[in-house]
Design a protein around this motif. Structure first.
Motif, short mmCIF file in Angstrom:
data_model
loop_
_atom_site.label_atom_id
_atom_site.label_comp_id
_atom_site.label_asym_id
_atom_site.label_seq_id
_atom_site.Cartn_x
_atom_site.Cartn_y
_atom_site.Cartn_z
N VAL A 164 -3.19 -1.93 -9.94
CA VAL A 164 -3.17 -0.79 -9.02
C VAL A 164 -4.59 -0.39 -8.65
CG1 VAL A 164 -2.53 1.64 -8.77
CG2 VAL A 164 -0.93 0.04 -9.84
N ARG A 165 -5.47 -0.36 -9.63
CA ARG A 165 -6.88 -0.02 -9.38
C ARG A 165 -7.50 -1.01 -8.38
NH1 ARG A 165 -10.21 0.49 -14.66
NH2 ARG A 165 -9.26 2.56 -14.64
N ALA A 166 -7.23 -2.30 -8.60
CA ALA A 166 -7.78 -3.32 -7.71
C ALA A 166 -7.25 -3.15 -6.29
CB ALA A 166 -7.45 -4.71 -8.24
N LEU A 167 -5.96 -2.87 -6.17
CA LEU A 167 -5.36 -2.67 -4.84
C LEU A 167 -5.99 -1.47 -4.14
CD1 LEU A 167 -1.60 -3.32 -5.65
CD2 LEU A 167 -3.17 -4.83 -4.43
N GLY A 168 -6.34 -0.46 -4.91
CA GLY A 168 -7.01 0.70 -4.33
C GLY A 168 -8.34 0.37 -3.71
N HIS A 169 -8.94 -0.73 -4.17
CA HIS A 169 -10.22 -1.20 -3.61
C HIS A 169 -10.01 -2.29 -2.56
CE1 HIS A 169 -12.98 1.05 -6.17
NE2 HIS A 169 -12.19 0.78 -7.20
N GLY A 170 -8.76 -2.50 -2.16
CA GLY A 170 -8.48 -3.49 -1.12
C GLY A 170 -8.54 -4.92 -1.59
N MET A 171 -8.43 -5.14 -2.90
CA MET A 171 -8.54 -6.48 -3.45
C MET A 171 -7.18 -7.18 -3.41
SD MET A 171 -10.90 -5.29 -6.68
CE MET A 171 -11.16 -6.90 -7.44
N ARG A 172 -7.22 -8.52 -3.43
CA ARG A 172 -6.00 -9.33 -3.51
C ARG A 172 -5.71 -9.68 -4.95
NH1 ARG A 172 -5.37 -14.53 -0.69
NH2 ARG A 172 -3.23 -14.18 -1.34
N VAL A 173 -4.43 -9.62 -5.33
CA VAL A 173 -4.04 -9.78 -6.72
C VAL A 173 -2.91 -10.79 -6.83
CG1 VAL A 173 -3.12 -8.61 -8.76
CG2 VAL A 173 -4.67 -7.38 -7.22
N ALA A 174 -2.93 -11.57 -7.90
CA ALA A 174 -1.83 -12.49 -8.21
C ALA A 174 -1.41 -12.24 -9.66
CB ALA A 174 -2.24 -13.94 -8.03
N ASP A 211 13.59 -6.97 -13.09
CA ASP A 211 14.06 -5.61 -12.80
C ASP A 211 13.14 -4.54 -13.35
OD1 ASP A 211 14.55 -6.05 -15.46
OD2 ASP A 211 16.59 -5.23 -15.45
N THR A 212 11.89 -4.91 -13.64
CA THR A 212 10.97 -3.91 -14.16
C THR A 212 10.41 -3.04 -13.04
OG1 THR A 212 9.06 -5.39 -13.98
CG2 THR A 212 10.29 -5.43 -16.06
N GLY A 213 10.05 -1.82 -13.38
CA GLY A 213 9.53 -0.89 -12.39
C GLY A 213 8.24 -1.35 -11.76
N GLU A 214 7.34 -1.95 -12.58
CA GLU A 214 6.07 -2.39 -12.01
C GLU A 214 6.28 -3.51 -11.00
OE1 GLU A 214 6.66 -2.17 -15.30
OE2 GLU A 214 6.05 -3.98 -16.38
N GLU A 215 7.19 -4.43 -11.31
CA GLU A 215 7.43 -5.51 -10.35
C GLU A 215 8.07 -4.97 -9.08
OE1 GLU A 215 9.80 -9.74 -9.77
OE2 GLU A 215 9.83 -8.75 -11.72
N ALA A 216 9.05 -4.07 -9.24
CA ALA A 216 9.73 -3.50 -8.08
C ALA A 216 8.74 -2.82 -7.15
CB ALA A 216 10.80 -2.51 -8.53
N PHE A 217 7.76 -2.14 -7.73
CA PHE A 217 6.76 -1.44 -6.91
C PHE A 217 5.70 -2.39 -6.36
CE2 PHE A 217 2.60 0.67 -6.65
CZ PHE A 217 2.88 1.59 -5.64
N LEU A 218 5.13 -3.21 -7.24
CA LEU A 218 3.98 -4.02 -6.83
C LEU A 218 4.36 -5.15 -5.88
CD1 LEU A 218 2.04 -4.06 -10.21
CD2 LEU A 218 1.39 -2.89 -8.10
N ARG A 219 5.59 -5.65 -5.98
CA ARG A 219 6.02 -6.69 -5.04
C ARG A 219 6.02 -6.19 -3.59
NH1 ARG A 219 8.23 -11.66 -6.08
NH2 ARG A 219 8.97 -12.12 -8.18
N GLN A 220 6.13 -4.88 -3.42
CA GLN A 220 6.15 -4.30 -2.08
C GLN A 220 4.77 -4.21 -1.46
OE1 GLN A 220 8.31 -0.54 -1.97
NE2 GLN A 220 9.52 -1.15 -3.73
N GLN A 221 3.73 -4.39 -2.27
CA GLN A 221 2.36 -4.22 -1.78
C GLN A 221 1.90 -5.50 -1.08
OE1 GLN A 221 1.54 -1.05 -2.13
NE2 GLN A 221 3.47 -0.96 -3.27
N PRO A 222 1.29 -5.37 0.08
CA PRO A 222 0.94 -6.56 0.87
C PRO A 222 -0.08 -7.49 0.21
CG PRO A 222 -0.03 -4.57 1.82
CD PRO A 222 0.92 -4.12 0.75
N ASN A 223 -0.90 -6.99 -0.70
CA ASN A 223 -1.95 -7.81 -1.29
C ASN A 223 -1.59 -8.37 -2.66
OD1 ASN A 223 -3.59 -7.58 0.89
ND2 ASN A 223 -5.02 -6.13 -0.01
#
Length: 202
Positions: free
Chosen positions: A55-65, A75-87
């Motif tokens: 999340v911190r990296a995404l806040g800086h516009g970084m790409r994450v894998a 079905d974890t909350g972090e995956e459900a949320f982070l999969r929606q992020q474009p980066n």
């Protein structure tokens, strides 16, 4: 007798000395490089801490894998949320815990197939942060070759950060790492018979 003025003066002097020490340490730390971080230990929160850094990296516009070994659920909350992020690229490479699968040959094949996908992240200079979640397990079990993983880590792009999570991190991982954090289990609700809770454990 009111000692408040003297206390305040002593406090200012201590804080000034502390500031000088901290400022000098900050000035000395002038290098920039892609970091290797290890989250290990028997305590809860290793993966969660890594995802907080995502999340911190995404806040800086970084790409994450993110590459998840062992875990097979999606079905974890972090995956459900982070999969929606474009980066974010998110791969679930496991098929469940080893006591669920109970098939050694299949588990080894799954781990090696997963590593062949995950290592591609380490060859992609457009990815700023790679999370290798629970990689310690298949490496410790000997399912993925430790020397090959270390070689891939060394050859990754110079400014790419990598986080490896999981218990019993091999000594070679810790020696190669820039930062190692050991999570200690002091108390856990699970041992009191409380099941995993949405939003907290998954």
């Amino acid at each position: 007798m009111n000692d408040t003025p003297n206390r305040e003066q002593r406090y200012r002097q201590r804080m000034q000395r502390k500031k000088e020490i901290i400022d000098a340490a900050i000035a000395k730390a002038d290098q920039e490089k892609g970091l290797l971080l290890i989250h290990t230990g028997n305590g809860k929160g290793k993966s969660s801490a890594a995802f907080g850094m995502v999340v911190r990296a995404l806040g800086h516009g970084m790409r994450v894998a993110v590459a998840q070994f062992i875990k097979g659920r999606s079905d974890t909350g972090e995956e459900a949320f982070l999969r929606q992020q474009p980066n974010v690229t998110w791969l679930v490479l496991g098929e469940g815990f080893t006591w669920d699968t109970q098939d050694l040959a299949h588990d080894i094949e799954t781990a090696q197939r997963g590593w062949s996908k995950a290592r591609a992240f380490l060859q992609d200079p457009s990815i700023d942060l790679v999370v290798l979640d629970e990689l310690t397990y298949p490496v410790s079990y000997g399912w993925i070759d430790l020397a090959s993983v270390l070689e891939d880590l060394k050859k990754r792009p110079a400014m790419q950060h990598v986080i490896i999570t999981g218990r019993n991190a091999p000594k070679a991982f810790c020696e190669e790492a820039d930062t190692v954090t050991e999570f200690c289990n002091v108390k856990h609700a699970y041992y009191s018979g409380i099941k995993a809770q949405r939003g907290i454990d998954l």
